[in-house]
Structure formats: C-alpha cells, structure tokens
Design an enzyme around this catalytic site. Structure first.
Site, PDB file in Angstrom:
ATOM      1  N   CYS A   1      -4.091   4.130  -1.654  1.00 39.06           N
ATOM      2  CA  CYS A   1      -4.838   5.444  -2.039  1.00 39.06           C
ATOM      3  C   CYS A   1      -6.269   5.042  -2.799  1.00 39.06           C
ATOM      4  O   CYS A   1      -6.470   6.051  -3.763  1.00 39.06           O
ATOM      5  CB  CYS A   1      -3.803   5.885  -2.918  1.00 39.06           C
TER       6      CYS A   1
ATOM      7  N   CYS B   1      -1.929  11.691  -9.976  1.00 36.99           N
ATOM      8  CA  CYS B   1      -0.707  11.050  -9.502  1.00 36.99           C
ATOM      9  C   CYS B   1       0.333  11.838  -9.987  1.00 36.99           C
ATOM     10  O   CYS B   1       1.385  11.734  -9.326  1.00 36.99           O
ATOM     11  CB  CYS B   1      -0.666   9.640 -10.013  1.00 36.99           C
TER      12      CYS B   1
ATOM     13  N   CYS C   1      -3.244   2.458  -6.866  1.00 35.06           N
ATOM     14  CA  CYS C   1      -2.508   1.669  -5.675  1.00 35.06           C
ATOM     15  C   CYS C   1      -3.227   1.527  -4.437  1.00 35.06           C
ATOM     16  O   CYS C   1      -4.253   2.229  -4.099  1.00 35.06           O
ATOM     17  CB  CYS C   1      -1.333   2.480  -5.198  1.00 35.06           C
TER      18      CYS C   1
ATOM     19  N   CYS D   1       5.723  10.398  -3.122  1.00 32.04           N
ATOM     20  CA  CYS D   1       5.500   8.926  -3.429  1.00 32.04           C
ATOM     21  C   CYS D   1       5.114   8.512  -4.800  1.00 32.04           C
ATOM     22  O   CYS D   1       5.682   7.729  -5.311  1.00 32.04           O
ATOM     23  CB  CYS D   1       4.452   8.494  -2.285  1.00 32.04           C
ATOM     24  N   CYS D   2       4.146   9.610  -5.304  1.00 33.35           N
ATOM     25  CA  CYS D   2       3.819   9.158  -6.807  1.00 33.35           C
ATOM     26  C   CYS D   2       4.915   9.456  -7.709  1.00 33.35           C
ATOM     27  O   CYS D   2       5.233   9.043  -8.662  1.00 33.35           O
ATOM     28  CB  CYS D   2       2.681  10.047  -7.183  1.00 33.35           C
TER      29      CYS D   2
HETATM   30  S1  SF4 Z   1      -0.793   6.339  -5.653  1.00 31.14           S
HETATM   31 FE1  SF4 Z   1      -0.612   6.171  -3.499  1.00 31.14          FE
HETATM   32  S2  SF4 Z   1       0.973   4.460  -3.104  1.00 31.14           S
HETATM   33 FE2  SF4 Z   1       0.777   4.878  -5.492  1.00 31.14          FE
HETATM   34  S3  SF4 Z   1       2.528   5.873  -6.006  1.00 31.14           S
HETATM   35 FE3  SF4 Z   1       0.813   7.422  -5.512  1.00 31.14          FE
HETATM   36  S4  SF4 Z   1       1.019   7.882  -3.286  1.00 31.14           S
HETATM   37 FE4  SF4 Z   1       2.308   6.050  -3.755  1.00 31.14          FE
END
Ligand code: SF4
Length: 250
Positions: free
Chosen positions: A216, A239, A213, A132-133
C-alpha cells in the site's frame, strides 16, 4: 458494556476529569511549548509509566524517537509489525533503535488466529484494505495499549486531510493522544534528524516520503503531498488506528 465500563471511556484519571476537558486543558497549557516540553509534560508529569510511543519507524520517525529518548529512553515504543512491511523497514527499526538508545521497543504482531480467520491467504489488502488494516494494525494496537492511559503519535498538521488542525493533546477515548510534532514543518523534522546524525530510512532516497506496508506504499513526487503514495488510487488515507475514539480536543 456495563455502566462502570462506559464511565471509564470518558474519564481519564482518578480525579474524574472528563477526557475531553483534560485534553483541552493540556493543549491550552502547551500552546507555546516546544516538542520536548510537551513530551516532558506528558511522559514525566501527566502519565508517568502510563504512556507509550507508537512508531512506524518510517520516513519521518527518527526525530520523534530521538526526542522521546531525550526525555526518557525507557519509554515503551510500540512498533506494529503487520507482516507486510518492507524488509528495509524491519532492518531500519533495529538500527535506529540501537543508534538512539531506546531500551523498550515492542514489536507487536497480529494474532495468528485472527490472521487465520480473516486473512488466511495474506491478500486481504487487495480485496478490502480497511479490513486488512483492522486485523493487522487496529486490533493489535488495541491489545498493546491495554494498561496505558496515553499514547504519543508522530502525526503533523502538514500531512493535511484529517490532520490539518491536529492539536498537541487530543481525546481519543479511552486515551489521551499526544502529538508533539503537530506544528512542525517537513523542514524542521528533517533538520532535527540531520543535526543529530540520525539514520534516514533507506527508502526515502528512493522517492518514498511516507512509508507503510509494501502493498500500500508507492513513491510520491516532490510536488505531491507526502502521503500521496499511501493507498494510491484509493479513497483511503488513514489506516484506522487514528480514527478510533477520535474527538476534537480544541
Ligand atoms: S497498509 Fe495495506 S497491507 Fe498494511 S495493514 Fe493496511 S491494507 Fe494491510
């Protein structure tokens, strides 16, 4: 990758000084410098027109944003709008940029086709936070940094972990990264912002000493590390934007 392209990853300027050597030289020259002097060296002397600040507009961001503006308010500021920020962060980013007088804040979002392919439901953070990151932060940042030779970060040694020995200049091929507040304490960061009346992120008062975010980020207690609420309960602490091309500069 062609041999010429590979060469560009380790060379930092037209004189052909290897990236790591340049970072070491700049870090050594800046050993006694203030954060403002480090920024002046980076923005005005070393990388004019080729450097950007990457800011999360989070809990500790105001001091560095103000310092950069005091050197050159037109310095590009990259804000990674992941699509998962707290609403408070998005409104704070607008107010703070206006208060400080920054003239080139760039909101960078993940590409729609990347999200459609890799995170169509928007819940990848639940299943694989690293991926996701990667799609929401790393890929957009790589694209946004095209054309720059260096970028400025707000990381500090007191964050601990991989940051405990952070130098003020470091090689991260194909870039030099500049960490002007690496040696600052939490008290110095807060005092700088307070002295100038800079607005504080609204979530700081609700117990969030570090803000990313919303899925998280959790509050952290006063006895915990500032980043303890980030990816709470997981082994993940970064991240990924600071892991690419990382190499010790000193
Ligand atoms: S901090 Fe969490 S929601 Fe944001 S990009 Fe990374 S995994 Fe995704």
């Amino acid at each position: 990758m062609t041999s010429n392209a590979a060469l560009r990853l380790v060379r930092s300027d037209d004189a052909g000084e290897p990236l790591a050597e340049r970072a070491r030289r700049l870090a050594a020259a800046s050993r006694e410098d203030s954060a403002e002097a480090i920024l002046r060296r980076a923005i005005v002397e070393e990388f004019p027109g080729r450097i950007a600040l990457v800011s999360s507009f989070g809990a500790e961001s105001a001091a560095l944003l103000h310092l950069v503006a005091s050197v050159d308010a037109s310095t590009p500021v990259i804000f990674l709008n992941t699509g998962k920020h707290f609403a408070q962060t998005l409104s704070y980013r607008k107010r703070l940029a206006r208060q400080i007088g920054l003239t080139d804040v760039r909101d960078i979002a993940p590409a729609a086709e990347d999200l459609a392919e890799r995170d169509p439901e928007g819940d990848l953070w639940r299943k694989d936070a690293d991926r996701c990151c990667h799609v929401r932060k790393v890929i957009p940042l790589q694209r946004a940094l095209a054309g720059f030779d260096a970028w400025i970060t707000g990381r500090k040694q007191f964050h601990g972990g991989l940051r405990a020995h952070l130098p003020v200049f470091e090689a991260a091929a194909p870039f030099i990264k500049v960490n002007p507040l690496a040696r600052w304490s939490p008290e110095e960061v807060a005092a700088y912002a307070a002295r100038r009346g800079l607005e504080t992120h609204p979530l700081v008062g609700e117990g969030y000493p570090s803000i990313g975010c919303w899925p998280c980020t959790h509050p952290a207690g006063p006895a915990e590390d500032a980043r303890a609420g980030r990816w709470r309960g997981a082994a993940k602490t970064e991240c990924g934007i600071h892991l690419i091309g990382a190499a010790r500069a000193n």
